[in-house]
Design an enzyme around this catalytic site. Structure first.
Site, PDB file in Angstrom:
ATOM      1  N   SER A  17       0.835  -1.203   0.000  1.00 32.63           N
ATOM      2  CA  SER A  17       0.000   0.000   0.000  1.00 32.63           C
ATOM      3  C   SER A  17       0.869   1.253   0.000  1.00 32.63           C
ATOM      4  O   SER A  17       0.608   2.198  -0.753  1.00 32.63           O
ATOM      5  CB  SER A  17      -0.901   0.023   1.239  1.00 32.63           C
ATOM      6  OG  SER A  17      -1.739  -1.106   1.253  1.00 32.63           O
ATOM      7  N   ARG A  42       0.947   7.750   5.980  1.00 31.17           N
ATOM      8  CA  ARG A  42       0.050   6.919   6.783  1.00 31.17           C
ATOM      9  C   ARG A  42      -1.364   7.519   6.816  1.00 31.17           C
ATOM     10  O   ARG A  42      -2.352   6.778   6.843  1.00 31.17           O
ATOM     11  CB  ARG A  42       0.601   6.685   8.194  1.00 31.17           C
ATOM     12  CG  ARG A  42      -0.247   5.711   9.029  1.00 31.17           C
ATOM     13  CD  ARG A  42       0.478   5.184  10.252  1.00 31.17           C
ATOM     14  NE  ARG A  42       1.547   4.282   9.875  1.00 31.17           N
ATOM     15  CZ  ARG A  42       1.397   2.992   9.618  1.00 31.17           C
ATOM     16  NH1 ARG A  42       0.192   2.422   9.731  1.00 31.17           N
ATOM     17  NH2 ARG A  42       2.406   2.251   9.260  1.00 31.17           N
ATOM     18  N   HIS A  45      -2.892   6.479   3.679  1.00 30.97           N
ATOM     19  CA  HIS A  45      -3.171   5.040   3.807  1.00 30.97           C
ATOM     20  C   HIS A  45      -4.475   4.790   4.576  1.00 30.97           C
ATOM     21  O   HIS A  45      -5.257   3.909   4.235  1.00 30.97           O
ATOM     22  CB  HIS A  45      -1.974   4.390   4.521  1.00 30.97           C
ATOM     23  CG  HIS A  45      -2.129   2.938   4.809  1.00 30.97           C
ATOM     24  ND1 HIS A  45      -2.361   2.455   6.081  1.00 30.97           N
ATOM     25  CD2 HIS A  45      -2.071   1.846   4.004  1.00 30.97           C
ATOM     26  CE1 HIS A  45      -2.446   1.139   6.026  1.00 30.97           C
ATOM     27  NE2 HIS A  45      -2.271   0.736   4.802  1.00 30.97           N
TER      28      HIS A  45
END
Lengths: 214, 214
Positions: A17, A42, A45
């Site tokens: 990812s 993040r 994500h």
């Protein structure tokens, strides 16, 4: 039905990812500063929303100071049970820290009623009495950010970091600008976006970085 | 610092937020179907992301059936503690329902290890043993959606509703298409977006609708 599932092992999914996020940022011509890109990525994500590549504002040395505070066992204060649930408490406990959310506390409900404020405001007042280093992770209530601003201005609060990422349409944008005006380490998602998931995600990014995991 | 905060009472903030969302949808020329717009708008409210006006797919009569199930005290099963934390459990309890998340259960960890699956898969297997009506609120793990698909295909699971809104970059998109291919009521955020916050938000939208609050 025939669908194409990638044959990626659970442990590899996060890695893959982040690779995809890195590739797409490059395609979009976005270059993130090295010191903070692992936090920004993040957040992307967690939300699949590339707006976080543009709206996150890190005050100078905020990350460095936050990592120091976590190493010293800082308490993280959230404004929702949801953010509390999302923070990796095992990881935090390794450094001696814990997460507190006062929103459902009876004394907070009473204080809010007495003072005619939101419970978020009363929660921040309660947090001002905490001993030791404190990090605020605010993903919901602009009133929490406004109260933190006032407490800092009054010299009653000295947070190690303010994560200012409430989401919404009313008073969210200006409450974040208040935090950005303070001389206090902060990570803020400028504009309307954010949320309890983003608040938790930023805490976890810091924790995983400390653990040398990612 | 001078910032402009709107003088809106806490109770009025949600109302004002929905008005802003309604106005901006209109400006963007987006007309949402009346039967589902209160759910879509709540997702936008939760994320400040207007993409939800385009990516949410409601199967025919999904909302009607979900409301019926909640009225009968359906159990909501989540794939994260965060989604569980975000669902209004007081509201759910009024109809006799509760939220379950099996992700941290020891028997789930053991089953996952034994079968070489994710804990999300093992959680869905555990959920298949529940009595009574069940609603799945999946905001994180595509493997959970794939497992639900398999269990439905095998005739071992008959959910009242599948909320399929995992977020992410690997296997998320196809796992949602699998759910859309089933003849089971579903609310799916097509594409990469979603999250535990969106999963909880859709549950709360349904609950508040039942209570006649919004």
């Amino acid at each position: 039905m025939k669908v194409e599932l990638e044959n990626v092992k659970p442990m590899e999914i996060e890695k893959r990812s982040f690779e995809i996020i890195t590739e797409e940022l490059k395609e979009q011509g976005i270059v993130l500063p090295e010191e903070t890109e692992w936090i920004t990525k993040r957040c992307i994500h967690t939300s699949a929303d590339f707006d976080y590549a543009r709206n996150l504002v890190y005050s100078e040395h905020a990350v460095e100071k936050a990592l120091d505070a976590l190493r010293k066992g800082a308490t993280i204060v959230t404004d929702t049970q949801m953010a509390r649930a999302g923070i990796n408490k095992k990881s935090l406990a390794r450094f001696g820290g814990e997460v507190k959310c006062f929103m459902s506390d009876e004394d907070v409900a009473e204080r809010a009623k007495k003072n005619g404020t939101t419970r978020a405001v009363a929660s921040m007042d309660k947090a001002a009495d905490l001993e030791g280093p404190v990090i605020f992770a605010i993903g919901n209530a602009p009133t929490a950010l406004v109260r933190i601003y006032e407490l800092v201005q009054e010299g009653r609060l000295h947070p190690e970091l303010i994560i200012g990422v409430p989401v919404g349409f009313v008073n969210v944008v200006p409450s974040k600008e208040l935090i950005l005006s303070l001389d206090v380490p902060s990570i803020v998602a400028r504009g309307r976006k954010g949320g309890s998931n983003i608040a938790a995600c930023i805490c976890n990014a810091l924790l995983y970085h400390l653990e040398g995991k990612r």
